[in-house]
Write a protein that holds these residues in place. Sequence first.
Motif, PDB file in Angstrom:
ATOM      1  N   GLU A 122       0.825  -1.139   0.218  1.00  0.00           N
ATOM      2  CA  GLU A 122       0.104  -0.108  -0.038  1.00  0.00           C
ATOM      3  C   GLU A 122       0.821   1.260  -0.168  1.00  0.00           C
ATOM      4  OE1 GLU A 122      -3.121   2.753  -0.085  1.00  0.00           O
ATOM      5  OE2 GLU A 122      -2.871   0.427  -0.466  1.00  0.00           O
ATOM      6  N   HIS A 123       1.912   1.302   0.919  1.00  0.00           N
ATOM      7  CA  HIS A 123       2.807   2.576   0.770  1.00  0.00           C
ATOM      8  C   HIS A 123       3.568   2.580  -0.374  1.00  0.00           C
ATOM      9  CE1 HIS A 123       3.303   2.602   5.555  1.00  0.00           C
ATOM     10  NE2 HIS A 123       2.138   2.779   5.112  1.00  0.00           N
ATOM     11  N   ILE A 124       4.104   1.363  -1.097  1.00  0.00           N
ATOM     12  CA  ILE A 124       4.489   1.232  -2.416  1.00  0.00           C
ATOM     13  C   ILE A 124       3.557   2.201  -3.416  1.00  0.00           C
ATOM     14  CG2 ILE A 124       5.353   0.125  -4.434  1.00  0.00           C
ATOM     15  CD1 ILE A 124       6.367  -1.956  -2.361  1.00  0.00           C
ATOM     16  N   ARG A 125       2.499   1.785  -3.304  1.00  0.00           N
ATOM     17  CA  ARG A 125       1.356   2.396  -4.217  1.00  0.00           C
ATOM     18  C   ARG A 125       1.207   3.792  -3.982  1.00  0.00           C
ATOM     19  NH1 ARG A 125      -0.738  -2.647  -3.113  1.00  0.00           N
ATOM     20  NH2 ARG A 125      -0.976  -4.234  -5.116  1.00  0.00           N
ATOM     21  N   LEU A 126       1.223   4.235  -2.764  1.00  0.00           N
ATOM     22  CA  LEU A 126       1.137   5.689  -2.472  1.00  0.00           C
ATOM     23  C   LEU A 126       2.466   6.482  -2.934  1.00  0.00           C
ATOM     24  CD1 LEU A 126      -0.385   5.258   0.952  1.00  0.00           C
ATOM     25  CD2 LEU A 126      -1.638   6.266  -0.866  1.00  0.00           C
ATOM     26  N   VAL A 127       3.586   5.870  -2.869  1.00  0.00           N
ATOM     27  CA  VAL A 127       4.549   6.792  -3.018  1.00  0.00           C
ATOM     28  C   VAL A 127       5.256   6.731  -4.564  1.00  0.00           C
ATOM     29  CG1 VAL A 127       6.444   5.272  -2.687  1.00  0.00           C
ATOM     30  CG2 VAL A 127       6.762   7.472  -2.065  1.00  0.00           C
ATOM     31  N   ALA A 128       5.046   5.603  -5.096  1.00  0.00           N
ATOM     32  CA  ALA A 128       5.444   5.436  -6.673  1.00  0.00           C
ATOM     33  C   ALA A 128       4.957   6.482  -7.645  1.00  0.00           C
ATOM     34  CB  ALA A 128       5.181   4.010  -7.042  1.00  0.00           C
ATOM     35  N   PRO A 129       3.827   6.984  -7.687  1.00  0.00           N
ATOM     36  CA  PRO A 129       3.605   8.122  -8.796  1.00  0.00           C
ATOM     37  C   PRO A 129       4.121   9.349  -8.282  1.00  0.00           C
ATOM     38  CG  PRO A 129       1.556   6.655  -7.656  1.00  0.00           C
ATOM     39  CD  PRO A 129       2.666   6.337  -6.979  1.00  0.00           C
ATOM     40  N   THR A 130       4.474   9.574  -6.866  1.00  0.00           N
ATOM     41  CA  THR A 130       5.340  10.926  -6.688  1.00  0.00           C
ATOM     42  C   THR A 130       6.623  10.873  -7.494  1.00  0.00           C
ATOM     43  OG1 THR A 130       6.391  10.228  -4.683  1.00  0.00           O
ATOM     44  CG2 THR A 130       3.777  10.869  -4.677  1.00  0.00           C
ATOM     45  N   ASN A 131       7.418  12.013  -7.208  1.00  0.00           N
ATOM     46  CA  ASN A 131       8.757  12.206  -7.574  1.00  0.00           C
ATOM     47  C   ASN A 131       9.704  12.078  -6.024  1.00  0.00           C
ATOM     48  OD1 ASN A 131      10.368  12.164  -9.645  1.00  0.00           O
ATOM     49  ND2 ASN A 131      10.921  14.403  -9.330  1.00  0.00           N
ATOM     50  N   MET A 132       9.005  11.808  -4.976  1.00  0.00           N
ATOM     51  CA  MET A 132       9.896  11.913  -3.962  1.00  0.00           C
ATOM     52  C   MET A 132      11.011  10.809  -4.029  1.00  0.00           C
ATOM     53  SD  MET A 132       6.541  11.810  -1.185  1.00  0.00           S
ATOM     54  CE  MET A 132       7.575  11.688   0.336  1.00  0.00           C
ATOM     55  N   SER A 133      11.979  10.997  -3.288  1.00  0.00           N
ATOM     56  CA  SER A 133      13.171  10.042  -2.849  1.00  0.00           C
ATOM     57  C   SER A 133      12.832   9.240  -1.747  1.00  0.00           C
ATOM     58  CB  SER A 133      14.463  10.903  -2.675  1.00  0.00           C
ATOM     59  OG  SER A 133      14.944  11.860  -3.451  1.00  0.00           O
ATOM     60  N   VAL A 134      13.266   7.774  -2.159  1.00  0.00           N
ATOM     61  CA  VAL A 134      12.598   6.957  -1.118  1.00  0.00           C
ATOM     62  C   VAL A 134      13.821   6.106  -0.867  1.00  0.00           C
ATOM     63  CG1 VAL A 134      11.210   4.940  -1.018  1.00  0.00           C
ATOM     64  CG2 VAL A 134      10.703   6.506  -2.494  1.00  0.00           C
ATOM     65  N   LEU A 135      13.804   5.735   0.493  1.00  0.00           N
ATOM     66  CA  LEU A 135      14.843   5.016   1.215  1.00  0.00           C
ATOM     67  C   LEU A 135      14.216   3.742   1.583  1.00  0.00           C
ATOM     68  CD1 LEU A 135      17.708   4.509   2.577  1.00  0.00           C
ATOM     69  CD2 LEU A 135      16.882   5.659   4.531  1.00  0.00           C
ATOM     70  N   VAL A 136      14.838   2.475   1.044  1.00  0.00           N
ATOM     71  CA  VAL A 136      14.226   1.353   1.622  1.00  0.00           C
ATOM     72  C   VAL A 136      14.874   0.583   2.463  1.00  0.00           C
ATOM     73  CG1 VAL A 136      13.557  -0.981   0.440  1.00  0.00           C
ATOM     74  CG2 VAL A 136      13.447   1.049  -1.104  1.00  0.00           C
ATOM     75  N   ASN A 137      14.653   0.325   3.360  1.00  0.00           N
ATOM     76  CA  ASN A 137      15.284  -0.057   4.638  1.00  0.00           C
ATOM     77  C   ASN A 137      14.936  -1.365   5.056  1.00  0.00           C
ATOM     78  OD1 ASN A 137      16.066  -0.582   7.679  1.00  0.00           O
ATOM     79  ND2 ASN A 137      16.922   1.568   7.455  1.00  0.00           N
ATOM     80  N   GLY A 138      15.938  -2.401   5.153  1.00  0.00           N
ATOM     81  CA  GLY A 138      15.485  -3.840   5.452  1.00  0.00           C
ATOM     82  C   GLY A 138      16.730  -4.844   5.496  1.00  0.00           C
ATOM     83  N   ALA A 139      16.552  -5.788   5.899  1.00  0.00           N
ATOM     84  CA  ALA A 139      17.615  -6.904   6.201  1.00  0.00           C
ATOM     85  C   ALA A 139      17.759  -7.568   4.838  1.00  0.00           C
ATOM     86  CB  ALA A 139      17.187  -8.063   6.929  1.00  0.00           C
ATOM     87  N   SER A 140      19.027  -8.220   4.540  1.00  0.00           N
ATOM     88  CA  SER A 140      19.405  -8.818   3.490  1.00  0.00           C
ATOM     89  C   SER A 140      18.424  -9.880   3.006  1.00  0.00           C
ATOM     90  CB  SER A 140      20.701  -9.345   3.675  1.00  0.00           C
ATOM     91  OG  SER A 140      21.808  -8.657   3.759  1.00  0.00           O
ATOM     92  N   GLY A 141      17.994 -10.104   1.755  1.00  0.00           N
ATOM     93  CA  GLY A 141      17.311 -11.134   1.297  1.00  0.00           C
ATOM     94  C   GLY A 141      15.794 -10.687   1.367  1.00  0.00           C
ATOM     95  N   THR A 142      15.295  -9.370   1.816  1.00  0.00           N
ATOM     96  CA  THR A 142      13.694  -9.343   1.800  1.00  0.00           C
ATOM     97  C   THR A 142      13.463  -8.581   0.547  1.00  0.00           C
ATOM     98  OG1 THR A 142      14.706  -6.886   2.792  1.00  0.00           O
ATOM     99  CG2 THR A 142      13.876  -8.751   4.316  1.00  0.00           C
ATOM    100  N   GLY A 143      14.105  -8.411  -0.459  1.00  0.00           N
ATOM    101  CA  GLY A 143      13.593  -7.907  -1.839  1.00  0.00           C
ATOM    102  C   GLY A 143      13.826  -6.483  -1.932  1.00  0.00           C
ATOM    103  N   LYS A 144      14.797  -5.771  -1.587  1.00  0.00           N
ATOM    104  CA  LYS A 144      14.801  -4.479  -1.696  1.00  0.00           C
ATOM    105  C   LYS A 144      14.877  -3.818  -3.104  1.00  0.00           C
ATOM    106  CE  LYS A 144      18.278  -4.044   1.493  1.00  0.00           C
ATOM    107  NZ  LYS A 144      18.521  -5.399   1.959  1.00  0.00           N
ATOM    108  N   GLU A 145      15.661  -4.607  -3.848  1.00  0.00           N
ATOM    109  CA  GLU A 145      15.927  -4.098  -5.331  1.00  0.00           C
ATOM    110  C   GLU A 145      14.474  -4.261  -5.941  1.00  0.00           C
ATOM    111  OE1 GLU A 145      18.608  -4.432  -9.218  1.00  0.00           O
ATOM    112  OE2 GLU A 145      19.446  -5.277  -7.482  1.00  0.00           O
ATOM    113  N   HIS A 146      13.819  -5.426  -5.790  1.00  0.00           N
ATOM    114  CA  HIS A 146      12.575  -5.578  -6.412  1.00  0.00           C
ATOM    115  C   HIS A 146      11.731  -4.420  -6.095  1.00  0.00           C
ATOM    116  CE1 HIS A 146       9.060  -7.837  -8.184  1.00  0.00           C
ATOM    117  NE2 HIS A 146       8.594  -7.332  -6.973  1.00  0.00           N
ATOM    118  N   VAL A 147      11.491  -3.986  -4.819  1.00  0.00           N
ATOM    119  CA  VAL A 147      10.823  -3.136  -4.542  1.00  0.00           C
ATOM    120  C   VAL A 147      11.049  -1.825  -5.278  1.00  0.00           C
ATOM    121  CG1 VAL A 147      10.253  -1.155  -2.630  1.00  0.00           C
ATOM    122  CG2 VAL A 147       9.810  -3.945  -2.248  1.00  0.00           C
ATOM    123  N   ALA A 148      12.371  -1.402  -5.376  1.00  0.00           N
ATOM    124  CA  ALA A 148      12.585  -0.276  -6.186  1.00  0.00           C
ATOM    125  C   ALA A 148      12.322  -0.578  -7.461  1.00  0.00           C
ATOM    126  CB  ALA A 148      14.231  -0.211  -5.934  1.00  0.00           C
TER     127      ALA A 148
END
Length: 452
Positions: free
Chosen positions: A160-186
């Motif tokens: 839900e947060h991804i859907r909210l922030v994706a259409p904006t031009n805001m800089s996003v920091l994806v914070n999480g442990a290894s293996g959680t899929g950070k690049e996929h979210v990007a």
Amino acid sequence: MEERILIVDDDITFALMLRTWLSKRGFGVGTASSVAAARTALEAGGFSLVLSDMRLPDEDGIALLQWMAGAGVAAPVIVMTSYAEIQNAVRCMKLGARDYVAKPVNPDELLKKIREALDVPAAPAAKSASKPAPRAAGSFSEQPLNYIEGRSDAARQLYEHIRLVAPTNMSVLVNGASGTGKEHVAQLIHRESKRAGKPFVAVDCGAIPRDLAASEFFGHVKGAFTGALADKTGAFEAADGGTLFLDEVGNLGYETQVQLLRALQERRIRPVGSNREIPVDIRLVAATNEDLEAAIARGMFRADLYHRINSFTLRMPCLRQMRGDIPLFADFFLDQANRELDKRIVGFDAAVAAALAAYDWPGNLRQLKNAVMSATLLAAGEYITCRDLPTEVTGGPAEPAEAPLSLRDPASEEEQIRRALATAGGNKSQAAKLLGIDRKTLYNKLHLYGIE
């Protein structure tokens, strides 16, 4: 000619409400309260799509799908199911269901899935009019079949947060442990943004030698330094108009942080050895498994850069925080493994399902995917058994939910690293796993603390 939908559900009130809602949106709607009634309706023909509950009074949604396949009824099926029965919904998709939705039904999500299944656009298409391929349950539009969203509260909040922030031009920091899929979210943020048709450029900050960082980011001209045998386009210029993804941004050296901050503030870069400035327009997404605020306190990360890259934070849940989604992910990874290894494993036996659900998965989704791939390769029968799983999974959690060696306290970080190395017998890859970080991060910290 209007598209007709058959609703198969024994909850008469819900079916009537859904029928009214779909009728107002231009669909013709019929209803059936059992599998037998659904068969009669489908034999008469005229339905473009079936919207079926999983549990019905005479049989279930799986039986209806099997009958449709045998009878040659080609209408796509969307299964409605409770959260607790998602594994059965995945089975339905293996039998040919187009998609599923969890009850209570989200009307907007359902309408989107219906339109995708029928190839009915919500508005006139601006791009390709080609028919989309079937999508995995919960997947984003235009997303290839390489990922599936979880249905747990933690997963729902993330997307839900991804859907909210994706259409904006805001800089996003994806914070999480290894293996959680950070690049996929990007990548999802990029696909769902207004920059989707432009480049997505990923940079692994942990793998850049410090003396080449400026060249990697901003490019260089031929002869700018020893080894610069030709002009090079940097990541900023390559990503112009699109999205620049900085993975493990916490690994950047202090001098590189200064250069990066200047480029982000001025939106202009200068290739190494050049007098020419190049304007760039990029959307920045950064990722880290470190506590950057703690790094700021230690003087290892600039506070002004942190605030520049962190207009919005996405916190990636660990797999143990989405424990109810483990069967869903495991089934999905099994399908991938079957295709990759050319095998036909049907599923997991009961003991394996229990072991997968009980394990804490310190390596998160990446570890689960690897475990399923390995088990699929080893499985000799139709079902994966406990003897096919890695021993750390069947033998119980490799470490407690809150790993005693995790790097949570900057004051004891060096001691924790030394303990992990000792526990792992000097094996740096294993030590990194114990600490919940990747090898690049571990090597940087070994250099920082002068640990051989």
